[in-house]
Design a protein around this motif. Structure first.
Motif, PDB file in Angstrom:
ATOM      1  N   ASN A  84       0.658  -0.918   0.099  1.00 58.81           N
ATOM      2  CA  ASN A  84       0.019  -0.122   0.164  1.00 58.81           C
ATOM      3  C   ASN A  84       0.679   1.521  -0.413  1.00 58.81           C
ATOM      4  O   ASN A  84       2.309   1.353   0.490  1.00 58.81           O
ATOM      5  CB  ASN A  84      -1.205  -0.309   1.288  1.00 58.81           C
ATOM      6  N   ASP A  85       0.078   2.104  -0.481  1.00 60.67           N
ATOM      7  CA  ASP A  85       0.833   3.877  -0.760  1.00 60.67           C
ATOM      8  C   ASP A  85       1.822   3.674   1.315  1.00 60.67           C
ATOM      9  O   ASP A  85       3.454   4.934   1.372  1.00 60.67           O
ATOM     10  CB  ASP A  85      -0.075   4.548  -0.714  1.00 60.67           C
ATOM     11  N   THR A  86       1.013   3.505   2.796  1.00 64.65           N
ATOM     12  CA  THR A  86       1.765   3.483   3.315  1.00 64.65           C
ATOM     13  C   THR A  86       3.467   3.171   3.658  1.00 64.65           C
ATOM     14  O   THR A  86       4.313   3.404   3.672  1.00 64.65           O
ATOM     15  CB  THR A  86       0.678   3.765   4.452  1.00 64.65           C
ATOM     16  N   GLU A  87       3.138   1.418   3.113  1.00 69.13           N
ATOM     17  CA  GLU A  87       4.263   1.090   3.250  1.00 69.13           C
ATOM     18  C   GLU A  87       5.277   1.376   2.074  1.00 69.13           C
ATOM     19  O   GLU A  87       6.470   1.877   2.467  1.00 69.13           O
ATOM     20  CB  GLU A  87       3.738  -0.420   3.309  1.00 69.13           C
ATOM     21  N   TRP A  88       5.162   2.229   0.985  1.00 64.56           N
ATOM     22  CA  TRP A  88       5.818   2.855  -0.240  1.00 64.56           C
ATOM     23  C   TRP A  88       6.182   3.774   0.269  1.00 64.56           C
ATOM     24  O   TRP A  88       7.586   4.199   1.035  1.00 64.56           O
ATOM     25  CB  TRP A  88       4.879   2.514  -1.531  1.00 64.56           C
ATOM     26  N   PHE A  89       5.835   4.962   1.273  1.00 64.41           N
ATOM     27  CA  PHE A  89       5.989   6.208   1.724  1.00 64.41           C
ATOM     28  C   PHE A  89       6.978   6.212   2.908  1.00 64.41           C
ATOM     29  O   PHE A  89       8.059   6.457   2.799  1.00 64.41           O
ATOM     30  CB  PHE A  89       5.165   7.188   2.358  1.00 64.41           C
ATOM     31  N   PHE A  90       6.801   4.290   3.820  1.00 70.30           N
ATOM     32  CA  PHE A  90       7.923   5.357   5.138  1.00 70.30           C
ATOM     33  C   PHE A  90       9.324   3.820   4.292  1.00 70.30           C
ATOM     34  O   PHE A  90      10.212   3.797   4.516  1.00 70.30           O
ATOM     35  CB  PHE A  90       7.248   4.171   5.879  1.00 70.30           C
ATOM     36  N   GLY A  91       9.102   3.767   3.425  1.00 74.62           N
ATOM     37  CA  GLY A  91      10.187   3.027   2.831  1.00 74.62           C
ATOM     38  C   GLY A  91      11.120   3.755   1.751  1.00 74.62           C
ATOM     39  O   GLY A  91      12.331   3.205   1.786  1.00 74.62           O
ATOM     40  N   VAL A  92       9.748   4.443   1.160  1.00 74.80           N
ATOM     41  CA  VAL A  92      11.375   5.350   0.702  1.00 74.80           C
ATOM     42  C   VAL A  92      11.742   6.207   1.696  1.00 74.80           C
ATOM     43  O   VAL A  92      13.370   6.993   1.847  1.00 74.80           O
ATOM     44  CB  VAL A  92      10.771   6.843  -0.335  1.00 74.80           C
ATOM     45  N   LEU A  93      11.424   6.623   2.949  1.00 76.66           N
ATOM     46  CA  LEU A  93      11.785   6.924   3.596  1.00 76.66           C
ATOM     47  C   LEU A  93      12.749   6.542   4.555  1.00 76.66           C
ATOM     48  O   LEU A  93      14.246   6.655   4.943  1.00 76.66           O
ATOM     49  CB  LEU A  93      10.723   7.726   4.842  1.00 76.66           C
ATOM     50  N   ASN A  94      13.061   5.033   4.686  1.00 74.45           N
ATOM     51  CA  ASN A  94      14.124   3.867   4.937  1.00 74.45           C
ATOM     52  C   ASN A  94      15.882   3.841   3.828  1.00 74.45           C
ATOM     53  O   ASN A  94      16.071   4.291   4.116  1.00 74.45           O
ATOM     54  CB  ASN A  94      13.416   2.416   5.411  1.00 74.45           C
ATOM     55  N   ALA A  95      15.176   4.248   2.982  1.00 66.76           N
ATOM     56  CA  ALA A  95      15.741   4.393   1.998  1.00 66.76           C
ATOM     57  C   ALA A  95      16.793   5.598   2.464  1.00 66.76           C
ATOM     58  O   ALA A  95      18.037   5.589   1.854  1.00 66.76           O
ATOM     59  CB  ALA A  95      15.452   4.794   0.265  1.00 66.76           C
ATOM     60  N   LEU A  96      15.893   7.011   2.383  1.00 64.03           N
ATOM     61  CA  LEU A  96      16.730   8.447   2.558  1.00 64.03           C
ATOM     62  C   LEU A  96      17.394   8.169   3.944  1.00 64.03           C
ATOM     63  O   LEU A  96      19.024   9.088   3.927  1.00 64.03           O
ATOM     64  CB  LEU A  96      16.025   9.117   2.424  1.00 64.03           C
ATOM     65  N   GLY A  97      17.205   7.472   4.829  1.00 69.17           N
ATOM     66  CA  GLY A  97      17.534   7.070   5.770  1.00 69.17           C
ATOM     67  C   GLY A  97      18.759   6.366   5.941  1.00 69.17           C
ATOM     68  O   GLY A  97      19.607   6.861   6.264  1.00 69.17           O
ATOM     69  N   ILE A  98      18.724   5.567   5.022  1.00 64.84           N
ATOM     70  CA  ILE A  98      20.735   4.599   4.382  1.00 64.84           C
ATOM     71  C   ILE A  98      21.243   5.253   4.334  1.00 64.84           C
ATOM     72  O   ILE A  98      22.464   5.337   4.666  1.00 64.84           O
ATOM     73  CB  ILE A  98      20.160   3.098   4.193  1.00 64.84           C
ATOM     74  N   ILE A  99      20.691   6.296   3.227  1.00 64.91           N
ATOM     75  CA  ILE A  99      22.297   7.204   2.604  1.00 64.91           C
ATOM     76  C   ILE A  99      22.226   8.212   3.141  1.00 64.91           C
ATOM     77  O   ILE A  99      23.643   8.670   3.815  1.00 64.91           O
ATOM     78  CB  ILE A  99      21.410   7.927   1.848  1.00 64.91           C
ATOM     79  N   ALA A 100      22.093   8.625   4.700  1.00 63.27           N
ATOM     80  CA  ALA A 100      22.153   9.185   5.435  1.00 63.27           C
ATOM     81  C   ALA A 100      22.929   9.233   6.442  1.00 63.27           C
ATOM     82  O   ALA A 100      23.758   9.923   6.724  1.00 63.27           O
ATOM     83  CB  ALA A 100      20.990  10.580   5.701  1.00 63.27           C
ATOM     84  N   PHE A 101      22.138   7.954   6.770  1.00 58.84           N
ATOM     85  CA  PHE A 101      23.288   7.246   7.740  1.00 58.84           C
ATOM     86  C   PHE A 101      24.695   7.134   7.446  1.00 58.84           C
ATOM     87  O   PHE A 101      25.921   7.024   8.509  1.00 58.84           O
ATOM     88  CB  PHE A 101      22.326   6.026   8.530  1.00 58.84           C
ATOM     89  N   ALA A 102      24.857   7.100   5.794  1.00 59.65           N
ATOM     90  CA  ALA A 102      26.165   6.732   5.772  1.00 59.65           C
ATOM     91  C   ALA A 102      27.460   7.804   5.889  1.00 59.65           C
ATOM     92  O   ALA A 102      28.534   7.184   5.309  1.00 59.65           O
ATOM     93  CB  ALA A 102      25.883   6.338   4.331  1.00 59.65           C
ATOM     94  N   PHE A 103      26.947   8.777   5.879  1.00 61.98           N
ATOM     95  CA  PHE A 103      27.194   9.669   6.039  1.00 61.98           C
ATOM     96  C   PHE A 103      27.799  10.358   7.704  1.00 61.98           C
ATOM     97  O   PHE A 103      26.785  10.413   7.845  1.00 61.98           O
ATOM     98  CB  PHE A 103      27.288  10.543   5.539  1.00 61.98           C
ATOM     99  N   ARG A 104      29.368  10.127   8.062  1.00 59.19           N
ATOM    100  CA  ARG A 104      29.319  10.076   9.650  1.00 59.19           C
ATOM    101  C   ARG A 104      30.308  11.139   9.907  1.00 59.19           C
ATOM    102  O   ARG A 104      31.540  11.259   8.749  1.00 59.19           O
ATOM    103  CB  ARG A 104      29.228   9.229  10.462  1.00 59.19           C
ATOM    104  N   GLY A 105      30.109  11.491  11.303  1.00 56.13           N
ATOM    105  CA  GLY A 105      31.998  12.332  11.819  1.00 56.13           C
ATOM    106  C   GLY A 105      32.148  13.564  11.782  1.00 56.13           C
ATOM    107  O   GLY A 105      32.667  14.657  12.220  1.00 56.13           O
ATOM    108  N   HIS A 106      30.718  14.470  11.602  1.00 57.07           N
ATOM    109  CA  HIS A 106      30.222  15.855  11.612  1.00 57.07           C
ATOM    110  C   HIS A 106      30.288  16.090  12.908  1.00 57.07           C
ATOM    111  O   HIS A 106      30.935  17.662  13.971  1.00 57.07           O
ATOM    112  CB  HIS A 106      28.805  16.613  11.321  1.00 57.07           C
ATOM    113  N   ASN A 107      30.123  15.171  13.695  1.00 59.80           N
ATOM    114  CA  ASN A 107      30.165  15.123  15.138  1.00 59.80           C
ATOM    115  C   ASN A 107      31.776  15.198  16.133  1.00 59.80           C
ATOM    116  O   ASN A 107      31.762  16.261  17.302  1.00 59.80           O
ATOM    117  CB  ASN A 107      29.379  14.870  16.243  1.00 59.80           C
TER     118      ASN A 107
END
Length: 523
Positions: free
Chosen positions: A288-311
């Motif tokens: 359903n659309d809800t799973e698709w939306f949160f799936g996209v967010l999960n993918a964006l989260g994976i990409i965002a978490f790949a970059f670290r070290g700013h702290n």
């Protein structure tokens, strides 16, 4: 003559009390103090000059040439300087002889981690085009925030150096806001990362042992998972006894080389072995659309978490000497650019090559590391697989030192601020042993913490993508409507919204899939 005797001013602590009999000089900038660690003379003091005509006026400056105010207003404003020795006693600012090479080593070791190995999983949701676009945008975005933090480390107007992320945030938005919005994310990115490194390092150590012993075990009763965690933690604790951030430059170099090694070996093995039979690049279709939306967010989260070290960016830059003519931002940015050129040469082939080789068959848990052992465990050389595991272990040990250093610094600062003395070596050892085995306890006691990584990680996303931009606006005050004003407001708002959405996605995943709560039972 007084002008040549002014040291670089740094934010971060209270000024030591005046000796009895001294008259308190005018203090135009309260809560600011000089950083004696630039000269590595923590008790150096400068006497006031009341009458230049008297014979006790020094004829030449005794201050080294490289210790000068970062801004000319300081020369005119301050006539007397007393140095706070505390900053020269702490692990981050104890040594100020860093350079662009050290910055590159630290940044590269902190920037590449095991979290990058799941990048191909994001492509299964976003597809080829959007996957590459999102990865490129995230890379450029976080590289820009690196540039922002590098330029905010020291002020050209008042000469203050902000040697820790929390100090800069607190000076920008206030101490109360820092405790609410920045304290937990920064502490999580340090302590939480160390816990994750124990899990990864311990699990990979067990895997390496099985490869070396041919899967049968070299002894009748091999070590359990918890015991492997303990082995890794003990090695990390021993290595953590190096005194300060500059002293682990060699460790960071080894960690950088091994990170480059295992990332490169993984995508080369995957590509040379060829695509799997029946591989598909069609996007995963949700129910359903809800799973698709949160799936996209999960993918964006994976990409965002790949970059670290700013702290730890400001902490790394704090290890460098700085002056008005040679500010630390120049070698720091040179080191960051070199490091992230190499990071790009690791992450993009890893994401693209991994998705090309495995498509939708890539395991969601473990990513590339799990895929190589699952699909090529028999046909690939055992020497190559063992070397990959060994590189992962060494990199985890090295990264533990960088991310643990802010925690060591925080613990020692509480002692030095209260006792007004440097932390003795035996107490420093106790602090670091307590921290290391404390992380081990959390890794063993709460093994399901990884299931909450998306939820907790969403809270830490603004440290990389939002806070630097908002701090730039507050400190630099760009003209309203200008390019820098629009860019930083846009990125700051988008980063904050991304954080909120990732937290919501984390909550959804927890509710939808549930969590297997099992204390003291790591898998």
């Amino acid at each position: 003559m007084a002008e040549s005797m002014i040291e670089v001013v740094e934010y971060g602590g209270a000024t030591p009390p005046m000796a009895s009999g001294d008259s308190a000089p005018p203090n135009p900038m309260p809560n600011q103090y000089n950083s004696p660690s630039l000269s590595r003379k923590p008790l150096l003091s400068v006497q006031p000059i009341n009458n230049p005509s008297k014979s006790n006026t020094p004829k030449t400056s005794r201050t080294p040439n490289f210790i000068t105010p970062l801004g000319s207003p300081i020369r005119r404003a301050i006539k007397l300087t007393r140095l706070d020795p505390q900053d020269a006693w702490l692990p981050i600012t104890e040594s100020r002889n860093g350079n662009s090479f050290y910055a590159a080593f630290h940044t590269l070791c902190a920037g590449i981690g095991i979290q990058a190995l799941v990048l191909p999983v994001a492509f299964t949701i976003l597809g080829w085009s959007w996957g590459i676009i999102c990865l490129t945008v995230a890379f450029l975005w976080q590289l820009y925030t690196f540039w922002v933090l590098t330029n905010l480390h020291e002020s050209t107007e008042n000469g203050i150096r902000y040697s820790r992320f929390l100090q800069l945030f607190s000076a920008t938005f206030g101490e109360r806001m820092a405790k609410i919005f920045a304290l937990f994310p920064v502490m999580y990115l340090s302590g939480g990362t160390c816990v994750a490194l124990i899990v990864v390092g311990g699990s990979t150590s067990k895997l390496f042992y099985q490869i070396v012993c041919g899967g049968h075990g070299c002894v009748a009763k091999p070590l359990t998972t918890v015991e492997w965690y303990l082995v890794f933690t003990s090695a990390a604790v021993v290595l953590s006894q190096l005194p300060n951030l500059n002293s682990i430059a060699g460790v960071s170099l080894v960690g950088s080389v091994t990170a480059i090694g295992y990332c490169t070996m993984m995508w080369i093995v995957s590509v040379t072995e060829g695509r799997l039979d029946g591989v598909s690049y069609d996007r995963v279709k949700p129910n359903n659309d809800t799973e698709w939306f949160f799936g996209v967010l999960n993918a964006l989260g994976i990409i965002a978490f790949a970059f670290r070290g700013h702290n730890v960016t400001l902490e790394i830059q704090a290890t460098m000497p700085s002056s008005e003519k040679k500010p630390s931002r120049v070698p720091m940015w040179r080191g960051v650019l070199a490091a992230y050129l190499i990071v790009s040469l690791c992450l993009f082939p890893l994401a693209i090559g991994g998705y090309w080789a495995y498509g939708n068959k890539i395991p969601e848990n473990g990513g590339m590391l799990a895929a190589i052992y699952a699909f090529h465990g028999r046909d690939a050389s055992q020497s190559v697989l063992g070397l990959i595991s060994l590189f992962v272990i060494i990199n985890a040990l090295s990264a533990f030192q960088i991310y643990g250093m802010p925690m060591f610094d925080d613990m020692e600062s509480k002692y030095t601020s209260r006792m007004k003395n440097p932390c003795p070596w035996w107490l420093r050892v106790i602090f670091r042993v307590m921290f290391g085995y404390g992380c081990f306890f959390v890794a063993v006691a709460i093994p399901f913490l990884g299931s909450l990584a998306g939820l907790i990680g969403g809270v830490a996303v603004p440290v990389t993508f939002a806070y630097p931009c908002l701090m730039w606006i507050k400190i630099k005050k760009p003209e309203k409507g200008s390019l820098m004003w629009s860019l930083n407001w846009g990125l700051g708002i988008c980063g904050s919204l991304l954080s909120i959405l990732l937290i919501a996605a984390g909550v959804y995943v927890v509710i939808d899939t549930g969590i297997e709560v099992s204390f003291f039972k790591p898998h």
